[in-house]
Design an enzyme around this catalytic site. Structure first.
Site, PDB file in Angstrom:
ATOM      1  CG  ASN A 169      -2.032  -1.154   1.230  1.00  0.00           C
ATOM      2  OD1 ASN A 169      -2.305  -1.410   0.103  1.00  0.00           O
ATOM      3  ND2 ASN A 169      -2.282  -1.806   2.253  1.00  0.00           N
ATOM      4  CD  GLU A 170       4.849   4.308   1.044  1.00  0.00           C
ATOM      5  OE1 GLU A 170       5.130   5.226   0.516  1.00  0.00           O
ATOM      6  OE2 GLU A 170       4.329   4.450   2.346  1.00  0.00           O
TER       7      GLU A 170
ATOM      8  CD  GLU B 174      -3.168 -11.065   2.949  1.00  0.00           C
ATOM      9  OE1 GLU B 174      -3.117 -11.144   1.803  1.00  0.00           O
ATOM     10  OE2 GLU B 174      -3.304  -9.881   3.239  1.00  0.00           O
TER      11      GLU B 174
ATOM     12  CD1 TRP C 241      -7.072 -15.887   3.406  1.00  0.00           C
ATOM     13  CD2 TRP C 241      -6.523 -14.087   4.707  1.00  0.00           C
ATOM     14  NE1 TRP C 241      -8.104 -14.804   3.221  1.00  0.00           N
ATOM     15  CE2 TRP C 241      -7.633 -13.730   3.970  1.00  0.00           C
ATOM     16  CE3 TRP C 241      -6.097 -12.957   5.507  1.00  0.00           C
ATOM     17  CZ2 TRP C 241      -8.288 -12.558   4.037  1.00  0.00           C
ATOM     18  CZ3 TRP C 241      -6.509 -11.721   5.516  1.00  0.00           C
ATOM     19  CH2 TRP C 241      -7.623 -11.511   4.717  1.00  0.00           C
TER      20      TRP C 241
END
Length: 145
Positions: free
Chosen positions: A7-8, A61, A103
């Site tokens: 997300n960066e 995950e 996950w």
């Protein structure tokens, strides 16, 4: 606290590495080939986190879907145990691996969210043991506390 590089926007990483679905990446390969790939993938990312990025790594995950051919709770527990062993050994021997997040854990009553990877610990006592043992082993690492 962990920072998810996916997300960066400034991060120049291999975006295919966020979530590994070995079945898709190695379709047609047997479990041994898939596990060999996973072991190399984990070690490669650990090496990069230690030598290049110099930041902690959390392997997240990962799991085994009830929709996978040949799925069983025993197969899932074996898969989790193998991944957890790699995580523990790398954390014990190199320090930068902070843990693993399976996950996904769900609470009872969330059946409408089921899609194959869910684990309800109260309904899966053997998987609960695998996860608890890993948690205890990681907590016992002096440099991780």
């Amino acid at each position: 606290m962990a920072w998810e590089l996916m997300n960066e926007p400034r991060c120049q990483v291999d975006y295919t590495g966020k979530t590994i679905n070995v079945r898709h990446m190695l379709s047609g390969q047997n479990e041994n080939a898939q596990m060999t790939f996973m072991q190399r993938w984990i070690t490669s990312h650990w090496t990069d986190s230690r030598a290049i990025i110099k930041k902690p790594l959390i392997f997240a995950e990962f799991g085994k879907s009830t929709k996978d051919p040949g799925y069983s709770i025993t197969a899932r527990n074996s898969f989790l145990s193998t991944i957890y062993s790699s995580i523990y050994n790398l954390a014990r021997n190199g320090g930068t691996l902070g843990g693993g997040l399976v996950w996904q854990l769900m609470a009872p009553g969330m059946e409408s969210y089921d899609y194959g990877y869910e684990i309800v610990l109260s309904q899966n006592p053997s998987t609960n043991v695998v996860i608890a043992e890993q948690s205890n082993k990681m907590m016992a690492l002096e440099h991780m506390i």
